[in-house]
Design a protein around this motif. Structure first.
Motif, mmCIF file in Angstrom:
data_model
loop_
_atom_site.group_PDB
_atom_site.id
_atom_site.type_symbol
_atom_site.label_atom_id
_atom_site.label_comp_id
_atom_site.label_asym_id
_atom_site.label_seq_id
_atom_site.Cartn_x
_atom_site.Cartn_y
_atom_site.Cartn_z
ATOM 1 N N LEU A 48 -7.054 -20.607 3.581
ATOM 2 C CA LEU A 48 -6.620 -19.587 4.536
ATOM 3 C C LEU A 48 -5.557 -18.686 3.903
ATOM 4 N N SER A 49 -4.683 -19.269 3.090
ATOM 5 C CA SER A 49 -3.688 -18.474 2.373
ATOM 6 C C SER A 49 -4.351 -17.555 1.357
ATOM 7 N N ALA A 50 -5.399 -18.042 0.692
ATOM 8 C CA ALA A 50 -6.124 -17.215 -0.278
ATOM 9 C C ALA A 50 -6.785 -16.025 0.416
ATOM 10 N N CYS A 51 -7.313 -16.233 1.617
ATOM 11 C CA CYS A 51 -7.914 -15.129 2.385
ATOM 12 C C CYS A 51 -6.872 -14.073 2.732
ATOM 13 N N ARG A 52 -5.700 -14.519 3.174
ATOM 14 C CA ARG A 52 -4.642 -13.566 3.527
ATOM 15 C C ARG A 52 -4.111 -12.858 2.292
ATOM 16 N N LEU A 53 -3.937 -13.595 1.210
ATOM 17 C CA LEU A 53 -3.462 -13.005 -0.038
ATOM 18 C C LEU A 53 -4.422 -11.931 -0.534
ATOM 19 N N ASN A 54 -5.702 -12.216 -0.479
ATOM 20 C CA ASN A 54 -6.699 -11.234 -0.911
ATOM 21 C C ASN A 54 -6.688 -9.998 -0.007
ATOM 22 N N ALA A 55 -6.600 -10.222 1.303
ATOM 23 C CA ALA A 55 -6.550 -9.088 2.224
ATOM 24 C C ALA A 55 -5.320 -8.227 1.955
ATOM 25 N N TYR A 56 -4.184 -8.889 1.704
ATOM 26 C CA TYR A 56 -2.973 -8.131 1.399
ATOM 27 C C TYR A 56 -3.119 -7.357 0.096
ATOM 28 N N MET A 57 -3.668 -7.978 -0.923
ATOM 29 C CA MET A 57 -3.833 -7.283 -2.205
ATOM 30 C C MET A 57 -4.793 -6.099 -2.076
ATOM 31 N N ASN A 58 -5.836 -6.229 -1.281
ATOM 32 C CA ASN A 58 -6.720 -5.085 -1.021
ATOM 33 C C ASN A 58 -5.946 -3.961 -0.340
ATOM 34 N N PHE A 59 -5.136 -4.326 0.642
ATOM 35 C CA PHE A 59 -4.308 -3.374 1.369
ATOM 36 C C PHE A 59 -3.325 -2.680 0.425
ATOM 37 N N ARG A 60 -2.621 -3.472 -0.367
ATOM 38 C CA ARG A 60 -1.623 -2.916 -1.297
ATOM 39 C C ARG A 60 -2.275 -2.029 -2.351
ATOM 40 N N ALA A 61 -3.402 -2.469 -2.868
ATOM 41 C CA ALA A 61 -4.088 -1.686 -3.906
ATOM 42 C C ALA A 61 -4.525 -0.327 -3.367
ATOM 43 N N LYS A 62 -4.956 -0.290 -2.112
ATOM 44 C CA LYS A 62 -5.347 0.999 -1.516
ATOM 45 C C LYS A 62 -4.149 1.931 -1.373
ATOM 46 N N LEU A 63 -2.983 1.355 -1.113
ATOM 47 C CA LEU A 63 -1.766 2.180 -1.044
ATOM 48 C C LEU A 63 -1.361 2.674 -2.427
ATOM 49 N N GLU A 64 -1.463 1.795 -3.424
ATOM 50 C CA GLU A 64 -1.009 2.132 -4.766
ATOM 51 C C GLU A 64 -2.001 3.005 -5.537
ATOM 52 N N PHE A 65 -3.277 2.865 -5.242
ATOM 53 C CA PHE A 65 -4.330 3.611 -5.942
ATOM 54 C C PHE A 65 -5.289 4.236 -4.927
ATOM 55 N N PRO A 66 -4.814 5.193 -4.135
ATOM 56 C CA PRO A 66 -5.647 5.744 -3.059
ATOM 57 C C PRO A 66 -6.901 6.480 -3.539
ATOM 58 N N ASP A 67 -6.922 6.934 -4.773
ATOM 59 C CA ASP A 67 -8.077 7.690 -5.267
ATOM 60 C C ASP A 67 -9.178 6.798 -5.834
ATOM 61 N N LYS A 68 -8.887 5.543 -6.056
ATOM 62 C CA LYS A 68 -9.896 4.634 -6.606
ATOM 63 C C LYS A 68 -10.797 4.122 -5.485
ATOM 64 N N GLU A 69 -12.098 4.046 -5.783
ATOM 65 C CA GLU A 69 -13.041 3.559 -4.778
ATOM 66 C C GLU A 69 -12.814 2.071 -4.493
ATOM 67 N N GLN A 70 -12.641 1.275 -5.539
ATOM 68 C CA GLN A 70 -12.368 -0.153 -5.399
ATOM 69 C C GLN A 70 -11.168 -0.500 -6.267
ATOM 70 N N PRO A 71 -9.952 -0.326 -5.721
ATOM 71 C CA PRO A 71 -8.754 -0.515 -6.537
ATOM 72 C C PRO A 71 -8.411 -1.969 -6.849
ATOM 73 N N HIS A 72 -9.030 -2.910 -6.174
ATOM 74 C CA HIS A 72 -8.702 -4.332 -6.348
ATOM 75 C C HIS A 72 -9.984 -5.100 -6.630
ATOM 76 N N GLU A 73 -10.034 -5.800 -7.740
ATOM 77 C CA GLU A 73 -11.289 -6.391 -8.191
ATOM 78 C C GLU A 73 -11.427 -7.888 -7.931
ATOM 79 N N PHE A 74 -10.397 -8.547 -7.431
ATOM 80 C CA PHE A 74 -10.457 -9.989 -7.231
ATOM 81 C C PHE A 74 -10.854 -10.327 -5.797
ATOM 82 N N ASP A 75 -11.281 -11.577 -5.582
ATOM 83 C CA ASP A 75 -11.670 -12.001 -4.242
ATOM 84 C C ASP A 75 -10.936 -13.284 -3.860
ATOM 85 N N GLU A 76 -11.250 -13.808 -2.671
ATOM 86 C CA GLU A 76 -10.590 -15.004 -2.153
ATOM 87 C C GLU A 76 -10.764 -16.192 -3.092
ATOM 88 N N GLU A 77 -11.935 -16.325 -3.660
ATOM 89 C CA GLU A 77 -12.193 -17.449 -4.557
ATOM 90 C C GLU A 77 -11.257 -17.414 -5.765
#
Length: 141
Positions: A48-77
């Motif tokens: 459950l922590s890995a799911c939240r961590l991944n969601a946060y990193m997706n969120f943060r990456a979109k803020l930090e790299f708004p022009d990239k289509e997929q700014p974060h390449e890792f997943d929950e696993e």
């Protein structure tokens, strides 16, 4: 109801994964059935922590790299494997060693504060709900 069902599916897949991968070794080392149950409970908290961590990193990456289509390449696993291997820091994000929950983001604390506020007011915008729904039946490799 959808989110609850998906959390149940995640727990079921996690238990099957750990059952296949660790149970024999666990008992060969002399551990009890009760210790095994505690281990599974701990593992559930990590996923459950890995799911939240991944969601946060997706969120943060979109803020930090708004022009990239997929700014974060890792997943929950990926995050779960890191937590299981004893890693507790990911890209400036410090996590508790016992259950993997985020303590702080030293690299972008403003993004983490915004994410936490959004979780309270509009959790779907954090991506956490979407990540759980999309990965509701994910299995670990």
């Amino acid at each position: 109801m959808t989110k609850e069902t998906n959390f149940i599916a995640i727990k079921k897949n996690l238990m099957e994964y750990f059952d296949k991968r660790f149970k024999k070794k666990f008992f060969k080392r002399g551990h009890s059935q009760e210790e095994w149950k505690d281990f599974l409970k701990h593992s559930h908290q990590l996923i459950l922590s890995a799911c939240r961590l991944n969601a946060y990193m997706n969120f943060r990456a979109k803020l930090e790299f708004p022009d990239k289509e997929q700014p974060h390449e890792f997943d929950e696993e990926w995050y779960l494997q890191g937590l299981l291997q004893g890693r507790h820091t990911f890209f400036g994000i410090n996590c508790y060693s016992c259950h993997g929950a985020i303590i702080e983001d030293t690299q972008n604390p403003k993004a983490y504060k915004e994410f936490c506020e959004l979780e309270k007011t509009d959790p779907e915008k954090t991506g956490r709900v979407r990540a759980i729904e999309e990965k509701g039946n994910w299995t670990l490799h």
